[in-house]
Each structure stands twice: as C-alpha cells, then as structure tokens.
Design a protein around this motif. Sequence first.
Motif, PDB file in Angstrom:
ATOM      1  N   MET A 178       0.609  -1.259   0.086  1.00 64.14           N
ATOM      2  CA  MET A 178      -0.048   0.103  -0.129  1.00 64.14           C
ATOM      3  C   MET A 178       0.823   1.139   0.025  1.00 64.14           C
ATOM      4  N   TRP A 179       1.844   1.228   1.018  1.00 67.59           N
ATOM      5  CA  TRP A 179       2.835   2.472   0.935  1.00 67.59           C
ATOM      6  C   TRP A 179       3.433   2.831  -0.362  1.00 67.59           C
ATOM      7  N   ASP A 180       4.105   1.510  -1.019  1.00 72.46           N
ATOM      8  CA  ASP A 180       4.897   1.874  -2.410  1.00 72.46           C
ATOM      9  C   ASP A 180       3.814   2.355  -3.375  1.00 72.46           C
ATOM     10  N   ALA A 181       2.647   1.525  -3.626  1.00 74.90           N
ATOM     11  CA  ALA A 181       1.570   2.120  -4.481  1.00 74.90           C
ATOM     12  C   ALA A 181       1.310   3.589  -4.371  1.00 74.90           C
ATOM     13  N   LEU A 182       0.874   3.957  -3.245  1.00 75.83           N
ATOM     14  CA  LEU A 182       0.585   5.326  -3.082  1.00 75.83           C
ATOM     15  C   LEU A 182       1.728   6.271  -3.425  1.00 75.83           C
ATOM     16  N   ARG A 183       2.980   6.063  -2.850  1.00 73.66           N
ATOM     17  CA  ARG A 183       3.901   7.114  -2.935  1.00 73.66           C
ATOM     18  C   ARG A 183       4.228   6.984  -4.692  1.00 73.66           C
ATOM     19  N   ARG A 184       4.213   5.627  -5.077  1.00 80.44           N
ATOM     20  CA  ARG A 184       4.526   5.829  -6.769  1.00 80.44           C
ATOM     21  C   ARG A 184       3.570   6.747  -7.460  1.00 80.44           C
ATOM     22  N   CYS A 185       2.214   6.824  -6.942  1.00 79.53           N
ATOM     23  CA  CYS A 185       1.120   7.368  -7.488  1.00 79.53           C
ATOM     24  C   CYS A 185       1.129   8.986  -7.098  1.00 79.53           C
TER      25      CYS A 185
END
Length: 201
Positions: A178-185
């Motif tokens: 979740m953290w990685d996906a949010l930050r990449r977005c």
Amino acid sequence: MVSTMTYTQGIAEEAGPTLQLALNVARDMAKMGASIVVLGGAGPFESSVDMNRVQEFLDETADECGVAVTSAFTAQMSALKVVGAKRVAVVNPGISPVDRLAHFGYEVVGTKSGGRGLADLGRVPLDEPANLGRALLREHPEADTLFFPAAHWPAVAGIDALEREFDIPVVTSAQAIMWDALRRCGIRDSISGFGRLLRDH
C-alpha cells in the motif's frame, strides 16, 4: 489476491503459472484505467524472476501495459530500505525463503514460522502474527526491524502495538504494498495506525 490464487502449495511448479496469471491480470487492470499495477506474490515472483533484473522486468511489463508496474517483492525491499533496516527478524506464516533479504544486503538475525499452509491464511486469528513477532523479538533483541513478508495473513493488525512495545519499525507485506503504490502515484499523506512506514515515510 486474484493474481496469486494459483499459488496454493508454495512449490516451484506453481510459480511460473502464477506469475503469468499476474501478468494477464496486470494487462486487464491497465485496460480498465488503473494508475498503477502491483504484481502480487513475492514468493512466485522471486522464484520466476532473476533478482538481478527485477527492475528491468517491471519496466518491460510497464511498457507493455502502458501504466506503472511494481511488485509486492519490490515494495517489501523498498520499505525495508526506507525504514533503515539492517538486522531483520522475519516472521512467516509457513516456510518461506529469506534468501532475497541477504541478496539485498539485510542480515536475517532470526526467523519464526506459524506452521500454516497457504490455504489456511484466511483463517489465521488476528493476534497470531503479532504474538509470533513478540516471541521472535524476545529471542533476538539485536533485531532493528521486524518483517512479515506474507500479505495474505493479518500481520497489519499488530503493527502499531509491536512498534510501541519494542521501539523498532515493523514492516508487513500488505502495508509495504500500500505504501509503495501510494507513493509511486504521488500520494504522500501521512497515514496513522499502520506503523512508521505509512506515517513517517
């Protein structure tokens, strides 16, 4: 979860078909307008993709799909790096390789298994992962990070309590994804209740 449903026994023969299913799902998600696709299943991913060309593989998949593509494996490794992990205690629901941690420069100081099969993970009591983590950290007080690499069991529920109790970062697969996906977005909101990773990074 759809993209890892064929990975039920955790054996090498399942890894290739599971990754192929994940790639098919990624293409479908991209067509439906997803901003990012996360290839789930660090185990099958690790078994199918050379660790030295992970980013190359993801870039090729992103080019084919036309959207950003990352993986559960990548999210986990990125999360451990950002919290400053060096000496890692690892709690698995069953038997899972920890070779990838050494490959990326982390020292595994201890491991503990819940003795669960992949098909059992949806029935694991909410407090089981945290209790295993507590036991492992008492055995290995030298650990600077506690890591739960499986996304399909309820490790997220115990993150905050464990961080308060032992004063070290706790990284779980679901939280890292979740953290990685949010930050990449480009979403950088501080999110409380799920550990330092989502709150501070």
